[in-house]
Each structure stands twice: as structure tokens, then as C-alpha cells.
Design an enzyme around this catalytic site. Structure first.
Site, PDB file in Angstrom:
ATOM      1  N   THR A  60      24.256  59.536  51.610  1.00 23.42           N
ATOM      2  CA  THR A  60      24.744  59.679  50.244  1.00 23.42           C
ATOM      3  C   THR A  60      23.605  59.736  49.230  1.00 23.42           C
ATOM      4  O   THR A  60      22.526  59.191  49.481  1.00 23.42           O
ATOM      5  CB  THR A  60      25.656  58.476  49.919  1.00 23.42           C
ATOM      6  OG1 THR A  60      25.954  58.469  48.532  1.00 23.42           O
ATOM      7  CG2 THR A  60      24.993  57.142  50.253  1.00 23.42           C
ATOM      8  N   ASP A  61      23.893  60.314  48.073  1.00 15.53           N
ATOM      9  CA  ASP A  61      22.902  60.304  46.981  1.00 15.53           C
ATOM     10  C   ASP A  61      22.755  58.911  46.371  1.00 15.53           C
ATOM     11  O   ASP A  61      21.805  58.656  45.621  1.00 15.53           O
ATOM     12  CB  ASP A  61      23.274  61.334  45.901  1.00 15.53           C
ATOM     13  CG  ASP A  61      24.656  61.118  45.289  1.00 15.53           C
ATOM     14  OD1 ASP A  61      25.349  60.147  45.651  1.00 15.53           O
ATOM     15  OD2 ASP A  61      25.039  61.945  44.433  1.00 15.53           O
ATOM     16  N   GLU A  62      23.707  58.002  46.691  1.00 10.54           N
ATOM     17  CA  GLU A  62      23.659  56.677  46.068  1.00 10.54           C
ATOM     18  C   GLU A  62      22.448  55.872  46.526  1.00 10.54           C
ATOM     19  O   GLU A  62      22.088  54.874  45.895  1.00 10.54           O
ATOM     20  CB  GLU A  62      24.951  55.892  46.358  1.00 10.54           C
ATOM     21  CG  GLU A  62      26.164  56.605  45.823  1.00 10.54           C
ATOM     22  CD  GLU A  62      27.358  55.703  45.568  1.00 10.54           C
ATOM     23  OE1 GLU A  62      27.204  54.476  45.565  1.00 10.54           O
ATOM     24  OE2 GLU A  62      28.447  56.254  45.352  1.00 10.54           O
ATOM     25  N   LYS A 113      23.711  52.030  53.335  1.00 14.28           N
ATOM     26  CA  LYS A 113      23.420  53.427  53.704  1.00 14.28           C
ATOM     27  C   LYS A 113      21.906  53.660  53.689  1.00 14.28           C
ATOM     28  O   LYS A 113      21.368  54.349  54.560  1.00 14.28           O
ATOM     29  CB  LYS A 113      24.121  54.402  52.745  1.00 14.28           C
ATOM     30  CG  LYS A 113      25.635  54.406  52.822  1.00 14.28           C
ATOM     31  CD  LYS A 113      26.189  54.841  54.177  1.00 14.28           C
ATOM     32  CE  LYS A 113      25.957  56.299  54.470  1.00 14.28           C
ATOM     33  NZ  LYS A 113      26.659  56.696  55.729  1.00 14.28           N
ATOM     34  N   TYR A 115      27.139  48.820  49.316  1.00 10.24           N
ATOM     35  CA  TYR A 115      27.374  50.061  50.082  1.00 10.24           C
ATOM     36  C   TYR A 115      26.109  50.914  50.132  1.00 10.24           C
ATOM     37  O   TYR A 115      25.653  51.329  51.204  1.00 10.24           O
ATOM     38  CB  TYR A 115      28.519  50.865  49.443  1.00 10.24           C
ATOM     39  CG  TYR A 115      28.532  52.328  49.862  1.00 10.24           C
ATOM     40  CD1 TYR A 115      28.879  52.698  51.159  1.00 10.24           C
ATOM     41  CD2 TYR A 115      28.176  53.338  48.960  1.00 10.24           C
ATOM     42  CE1 TYR A 115      28.876  54.030  51.555  1.00 10.24           C
ATOM     43  CE2 TYR A 115      28.167  54.677  49.344  1.00 10.24           C
ATOM     44  CZ  TYR A 115      28.517  55.014  50.647  1.00 10.24           C
ATOM     45  OH  TYR A 115      28.501  56.332  51.039  1.00 10.24           O
TER      46      TYR A 115
HETATM   47  P1  NAD Z   1      35.992  57.724  54.936  1.00  7.72           P
HETATM   48  O1  NAD Z   1      36.024  56.304  54.504  1.00  7.72           O
HETATM   49  O2  NAD Z   1      37.055  58.650  54.474  1.00  7.72           O
HETATM   50  O3  NAD Z   1      35.957  57.807  56.531  1.00  7.72           O
HETATM   51  C1  NAD Z   1      35.192  56.945  57.316  1.00  7.72           C
HETATM   52  C2  NAD Z   1      35.703  57.043  58.752  1.00  7.72           C
HETATM   53  O4  NAD Z   1      34.887  56.187  59.568  1.00  7.72           O
HETATM   54  C3  NAD Z   1      37.150  56.577  58.932  1.00  7.72           C
HETATM   55  O5  NAD Z   1      37.858  57.493  59.728  1.00  7.72           O
HETATM   56  C4  NAD Z   1      37.019  55.227  59.623  1.00  7.72           C
HETATM   57  O6  NAD Z   1      38.123  54.925  60.462  1.00  7.72           O
HETATM   58  C5  NAD Z   1      35.741  55.430  60.424  1.00  7.72           C
HETATM   59  N1  NAD Z   1      35.058  54.160  60.745  1.00  7.72           N
HETATM   60  C6  NAD Z   1      34.777  53.140  59.888  1.00  7.72           C
HETATM   61  N2  NAD Z   1      34.174  52.139  60.560  1.00  7.72           N
HETATM   62  C7  NAD Z   1      34.047  52.555  61.847  1.00  7.72           C
HETATM   63  C8  NAD Z   1      33.482  51.963  63.012  1.00  7.72           C
HETATM   64  N3  NAD Z   1      32.924  50.742  63.008  1.00  7.72           N
HETATM   65  N4  NAD Z   1      33.499  52.673  64.165  1.00  7.72           N
HETATM   66  C9  NAD Z   1      34.066  53.905  64.212  1.00  7.72           C
HETATM   67  N5  NAD Z   1      34.633  54.504  63.136  1.00  7.72           N
HETATM   68  C10 NAD Z   1      34.614  53.829  61.972  1.00  7.72           C
HETATM   69  O7  NAD Z   1      34.546  58.242  54.511  1.00  7.72           O
HETATM   70  P2  NAD Z   1      34.086  59.703  54.025  1.00  7.72           P
HETATM   71  O8  NAD Z   1      34.266  59.801  52.566  1.00  7.72           O
HETATM   72  O9  NAD Z   1      34.695  60.711  54.926  1.00  7.72           O
HETATM   73  O10 NAD Z   1      32.526  59.583  54.310  1.00  7.72           O
HETATM   74  C11 NAD Z   1      31.983  59.966  55.561  1.00  7.72           C
HETATM   75  C12 NAD Z   1      30.469  59.744  55.523  1.00  7.72           C
HETATM   76  O11 NAD Z   1      29.907  60.531  54.465  1.00  7.72           O
HETATM   77  C13 NAD Z   1      30.067  58.300  55.224  1.00  7.72           C
HETATM   78  O12 NAD Z   1      28.938  57.997  55.996  1.00  7.72           O
HETATM   79  C14 NAD Z   1      29.721  58.296  53.753  1.00  7.72           C
HETATM   80  O13 NAD Z   1      28.745  57.326  53.477  1.00  7.72           O
HETATM   81  C15 NAD Z   1      29.170  59.706  53.582  1.00  7.72           C
HETATM   82  N6  NAD Z   1      29.324  60.300  52.230  1.00  7.72           N
HETATM   83  C16 NAD Z   1      30.540  60.345  51.602  1.00  7.72           C
HETATM   84  C17 NAD Z   1      30.646  60.988  50.359  1.00  7.72           C
HETATM   85  C18 NAD Z   1      31.964  61.096  49.632  1.00  7.72           C
HETATM   86  O14 NAD Z   1      31.981  61.566  48.476  1.00  7.72           O
HETATM   87  N7  NAD Z   1      33.087  60.720  50.213  1.00  7.72           N
HETATM   88  C19 NAD Z   1      29.512  61.555  49.763  1.00  7.72           C
HETATM   89  C20 NAD Z   1      28.287  61.444  50.416  1.00  7.72           C
HETATM   90  C21 NAD Z   1      28.209  60.842  51.666  1.00  7.72           C
HETATM   91  O1  DAU Z   2      27.869  59.837  45.404  1.00  9.29           O
HETATM   92  C1  DAU Z   2      28.374  59.848  46.708  1.00  9.29           C
HETATM   93  C2  DAU Z   2      29.372  58.725  46.886  1.00  9.29           C
HETATM   94  O2  DAU Z   2      30.549  59.130  46.188  1.00  9.29           O
HETATM   95  C3  DAU Z   2      29.697  58.400  48.334  1.00  9.29           C
HETATM   96  O3  DAU Z   2      28.559  57.919  48.977  1.00  9.29           O
HETATM   97  C4  DAU Z   2      30.826  57.359  48.427  1.00  9.29           C
HETATM   98  O4  DAU Z   2      31.199  57.174  49.781  1.00  9.29           O
HETATM   99  C5  DAU Z   2      32.018  57.888  47.653  1.00  9.29           C
HETATM  100  O5  DAU Z   2      33.051  56.920  47.650  1.00  9.29           O
HETATM  101  C6  DAU Z   2      31.610  58.211  46.218  1.00  9.29           C
HETATM  102  O6  DAU Z   2      31.212  56.989  45.525  1.00  9.29           O
HETATM  103  P1  DAU Z   2      31.616  56.733  43.998  1.00  9.29           P
HETATM  104  O7  DAU Z   2      31.516  55.302  43.724  1.00  9.29           O
HETATM  105  O8  DAU Z   2      30.898  57.673  43.090  1.00  9.29           O
HETATM  106  O9  DAU Z   2      33.152  57.234  44.077  1.00  9.29           O
HETATM  107  P2  DAU Z   2      34.513  56.629  43.478  1.00  9.29           P
HETATM  108  O10 DAU Z   2      35.561  57.661  43.722  1.00  9.29           O
HETATM  109  O11 DAU Z   2      34.765  55.250  43.939  1.00  9.29           O
HETATM  110  O12 DAU Z   2      34.195  56.594  41.920  1.00  9.29           O
HETATM  111  C7  DAU Z   2      33.774  57.752  41.211  1.00  9.29           C
HETATM  112  C8  DAU Z   2      33.487  57.344  39.792  1.00  9.29           C
HETATM  113  O13 DAU Z   2      34.725  56.992  39.153  1.00  9.29           O
HETATM  114  C9  DAU Z   2      32.598  56.130  39.669  1.00  9.29           C
HETATM  115  O14 DAU Z   2      31.734  56.277  38.531  1.00  9.29           O
HETATM  116  C10 DAU Z   2      33.562  54.960  39.438  1.00  9.29           C
HETATM  117  C11 DAU Z   2      34.724  55.639  38.689  1.00  9.29           C
HETATM  118  N1  DAU Z   2      36.064  55.077  38.942  1.00  9.29           N
HETATM  119  C12 DAU Z   2      36.467  54.930  40.232  1.00  9.29           C
HETATM  120  C13 DAU Z   2      37.723  54.427  40.513  1.00  9.29           C
HETATM  121  C14 DAU Z   2      38.174  54.237  41.947  1.00  9.29           C
HETATM  122  C15 DAU Z   2      36.908  54.753  37.876  1.00  9.29           C
HETATM  123  O15 DAU Z   2      36.538  54.923  36.705  1.00  9.29           O
HETATM  124  N2  DAU Z   2      38.145  54.263  38.158  1.00  9.29           N
HETATM  125  C16 DAU Z   2      38.590  54.058  39.429  1.00  9.29           C
HETATM  126  O16 DAU Z   2      39.735  53.545  39.615  1.00  9.29           O
END
Ligand code: NAD
Ligand code: DAU
Length: 368
Positions: free
Chosen positions: A140-142, A169, A165
Site C-alpha cells: 500500500t501507499d500508506e 504492511k 495497519y
Molecule cells: P480485503 O480485506 O478485502 O481481503 C483480504 C483477504 O485476505 C480476505 O479474503 C481475507 O479472508 C484474507 N485473509 C485475511 N487474513 C488471512 C490469513 N491469515 N490467511 C489467509 N487469508 C487471510 O483486502 P483488499 O482490499 O482486497 O486488499 C488486498 C491486499 O491489497 C492487502 O494486502 C492490502 O494491504 C493491499 N492493498 C489494498 C488497497 C485497497 O484500497 N483496498 C490498496 C493498496 C493495497
Molecule cells: O491507500 C491505500 C489504502 O486504502 C489501503 O492500503 C487500505 O487497505 C484501504 O482500506 C484504504 O485505506 P483508507 O484508510 O484510505 O480507506 P478507507 O476506505 O477506510 O477510508 C478512506 C478515507 O475516508 C480515509 O481518509 C478515511 C475516510 N473515511 C472512512 C470511513 C470508513 C470517512 O471519512 N468515513 C468513514 O466512515
């Protein structure tokens, strides 16, 4: 462009949001589909993972679904050996920042220990086979921390994670890169901005706002909604991950981003209007549900990605624009009420109640 051709691929976390898009990309897109003979999925099916996310594509004879934990070393060893895995796309993770603030145990366990387990098993199983194996660690960019109003993260920006989190990562990214340097493991790290699209659990901002607006529930915006995020369609991310696997250089990191930034409040207002339009309601109906709630602890102000390395080195280019693809995304959630019910586990409901407080929906409030 000649590159690595995975034959027996393991995708971890494939029942989640991005993992399920990756599986579809690998099995359904021609370039990817032609090389992969077997695709093994390993997922623990936590509150965030659901078999329904793979429906349709799970009928492909090349796919084997294994319910299990990436921290289970014996299981991981057996999968790598029995399926003769030569490539891993590692997406399994605890991914919700707010949950990591509530309690970080599962984040350290899965994101740090689980990634370590995978890395350590494959580096032993693949010893001396760096040219014919790959491990892509999806991150992630975080990890880079927060930006001010200008600038963008490059692959050489120092890590400065804010949340538990992001710290978990960052730790796992560093382990993957250390395994490249120490053991010559063919590890690649990717760092993406926020994804949007179908099948994201309605705990994350966009699906939460869409489903709450549709159901007449409050739209909780943290702080003043001034934080800025960059939004990439999940299928464009999946395409980038395939390119990182097949064209990426071991030991390298690649940033994925769309360049499309928005402040949270503006995005929520846009989503509210899209829901009204789609449901043929008067414009403004959903905006009235908007409510400012206490800010997230340690809330990063802005993320932005410089994706020029991925463009130049991988030939990657996002295909979708937020203006069109966000409306499609809203339509997907509105059209898939059954999916919404299926993924609303008890644990999901518990988190919603604790995190936002068990208040009635605006539509259920008594009028004086
Ligand atoms: P998600 O939470 O939707 O999915 C995570 C999956 O991992 C789920 O299916 C869960 O059951 C599985 N999992 C969790 N713990 C596990 C374990 N111990 N063993 C096996 N499986 C397990 O997450 P996502 O949004 O699809 O993110 C996927 C990856 O991409 C993550 O590594 C996250 O950090 C990264 N990522 C997400 C975003 C985003 O915007 N969602 C952006 C950048 C990077
Ligand atoms: O940047 C990449 C990341 O993006 C991934 O690594 C994470 O897995 C993914 O969950 C996401 O993280 P964020 O914290 O940016 O996503 P989230 O959807 O939780 O929140 C997006 C923005 O919205 C953040 O600034 C917090 C805000 N927010 C979120 C929720 C859930 C609100 O204002 N209200 C809310 O109820």
C-alpha cells in the site's frame, strides 16, 4: 516484451476485494490466461473474505480453493510442494485501518508473521531457482506516511507509516526486500493507492457510503472530510499486479496510482448524488444524510502516487477514469443487494455497531 511466465500460481487473499479481481484477471484475460495451468487460492475466509466474491470464475477447472491461514507453516509448505507452485501473488492481509486502531493483534499476526511464513517457505522450496520463480508482495501507499497539499510518493520515498495497519504492511514490505537481498528470493513489492470497484466490503469508505445512502442511513465523514485520497479502479490494479509478476524485476518496488485525487467530502457528495440519480430520487436526498463524526486517530492528510516507474518499466496504464467508473461502481452495489446481505457477517455488524454507535437510521428516527 519477454518476461516471466507463471505456470502454477498461488494467490493468497483471493476471496477478498482485490484478490478476487486478480483471479478474474488471471483466468479471464487472454494474456494471463494462456500461461497459467493451475491457480491455487489460499484464503482464511475472515470477516473480509467471502466465497461469493469468486462466483462464476470458481467453475474454472484450473482453480483450486483452499480455506486456510497463511500463518500455518505446514499448510503453506504442503501447498507449495504439492501444487509445484512457481509464483505467488500475496494479497492476504488485514486491510482496514480503523480495525487496526481498535486492535492491532491480527494485523501483526497476519501481515507480519503470515508474510514471513510465506517468504520463508518459498525461499527454501525455491532455492537455486530464482530465474524460474516469482513472489509478488502486494502492499500500500500508506507505508510512506502522509503528504501535505503537494508532491507524490515515489518508490524511493522513505517509509513513515502512521497507523498500526500501515506499520504492519511496512514491516512485511521490508521483509520481502530483505529476502531478496539476503537469499536472492525473486521478490517484488507493489504499493497502490486506494482501490474502488465491485466486491469491496462495505466497511471501506466508498461501498459504505453507497450502501448507507441507498438504505437511508447516515453518511459518517471523519473530521471535516478534507483528507485527500487517490482512487484507482480495482481491475486496473489487478492488471498492474499481473504485469509486476510477469515483467517486474526482482528486488524492485512498483507504485500504482491513477493520478485521480479527491477530498473525502467531495467524493462522498458525488456518491450521494450518483445514488439519488440511480434511484430516481430528488437530488440532495442523500446529501442530507451526511454527518461529520470524530476524526480517525493519526489520520493521514493526503496520499498521492507517482506511477511513472510502473508505466515505463511494466508498460502499465490504467484504463478507467473515475468519472465513469464510479457511476458503474455505484450501479454494481445497488444491483447486488443479495451480495450485500451475504457479506454482512456478524463480525461486520459488530464492528459497525461499535465503531459508529448503534444509532437508528435517519429514515427510522421519530419526527416530533
Ligand atoms: P480485503 O480485506 O478485502 O481481503 C483480504 C483477504 O485476505 C480476505 O479474503 C481475507 O479472508 C484474507 N485473509 C485475511 N487474513 C488471512 C490469513 N491469515 N490467511 C489467509 N487469508 C487471510 O483486502 P483488499 O482490499 O482486497 O486488499 C488486498 C491486499 O491489497 C492487502 O494486502 C492490502 O494491504 C493491499 N492493498 C489494498 C488497497 C485497497 O484500497 N483496498 C490498496 C493498496 C493495497
Ligand atoms: O491507500 C491505500 C489504502 O486504502 C489501503 O492500503 C487500505 O487497505 C484501504 O482500506 C484504504 O485505506 P483508507 O484508510 O484510505 O480507506 P478507507 O476506505 O477506510 O477510508 C478512506 C478515507 O475516508 C480515509 O481518509 C478515511 C475516510 N473515511 C472512512 C470511513 C470508513 C470517512 O471519512 N468515513 C468513514 O466512515
Amino acid at each position: 516484451m519477454a518476461g516471466f511466465e507463471p505456470r502454477r500460481l498461488l494467490v493468497t487473499g483471493a476471496a477478498g476485494f482485490i484478490g478476487s479481481s486478480v483471479v478474474r484477471h488471471v483466468l479471464e484475460r487472454a494474456e494471463a490466461s494462456s500461461t497459467v495451468e493451475r491457480l491455487v487460492v489460499l484464503d482464511a475466509l475472515t470477516y473480509a473474505g467471502h466465497r461469493v466474491n469468486l462466483s462464476g470464475v470458481d467453475r474454472d477447472a484450473r482453480l483450486s480453493f483452499i480455506e486456510g491461514d497463511i500463518c500455518d507453516r505446514r499448510l503453506v509448505e504442503t501447498i507449495i510442494a504439492d501444487h509445484e507452485v512457481d509464483a505467488v501473488l500475496h494479497l492476504a492481509a488485514e486491510s482496514h485501518v480503523d480495525r487496526s486502531i481498535e486492535s492491532a493483534d491480527a494485523f501483526v499476526r497476519t501481515n507480519v508473521n503470515g508474510t514471513f511464513t510465506l517468504l520463508d517457505v518459498v525461499r527454501r522450496a525455491w532455492e537455486g531457482r530464482a530465474a524460474s520463480t516469482r513472489f509478488v508482495h502486494v502492499s500500500t501507499d500508506e507505508v510512506y506516511g502522509a503528504l501535505g497539499p503537494t508532491g507524490a510518493f515515489t518508490e524511493t520515498t522513505p517509509y513513515a507509516p502512521s497507523s498500526p495497519y500501515a506499520a504492519s504492511k511496512a514491516s512485511s514490505d521490508l521483509l520481502a526486500l530483505a529476502y531478496f537481498k539476503t537469499y536472492g528470493l525473486s521478490a517484488i513489492v507493489t504499493n497502490s493507492c486506494n482501490n474502488y470497484g465491485p466486491r469491496q466490503l462495505p466497511e471501506k469508505l466508498l461501498p459504505l457510503m453507497i450502501t448507507n445512502a441507498a438504505e437511508g442511513k447516515r453518511l459518517p465523514v471523519y473530521g471535516e472530510g478534507k483528507q485527500v485520497r487517490e482512487w484507482l479502479h480495482v481491475d486496473d490494479h489487478a492488471a498492474g499486479l499481473w504485469l509486476a509478476l510477469t515483467r517486474g524485476a526482482p528486488g524492485h518496488s512498483y507504485n500504482f496510482g491513477s493520478g485521480e485525487e479527491m477530498a473525502n467530502l467531495a467524493l462522498v457528495e458525488l456518491v450521494a448524488d450518483l445514488v439519488d440519480d440511480e434511484l430516481k430520487r430528488e437530488r440532495g436526498t442523500s446529501r442530507r444524510l451526511l454527518e461529520f463524526v470524530p476524526d480517525r486517530k493519526g489520520h493521514d492528510f493526503r496520499y498521492a502516487i507517482d506511477a511513472s516507474k510502473a508505466r515505463a518499466a511494466l508498460g502499465w496504464e490504467p484504463e478507467r477514469k473515475l468519472a465513469l467508473a464510479l457511476a458503474d461502481t455505484v450501479r454494481w452495489y445497488l444491483a447486488n443487494a443479495e451480495w450485500r446481505k451475504t457479506v454482512a457477517s456478524d463480525e461486520h455488524r459488530r464492528f459497525q455497531a461499535v465503531h459508529y454507535g448503534a444509532r437508528p437510521a435517519r429514515s427510522e428516527e421519530q419526527t416530533p
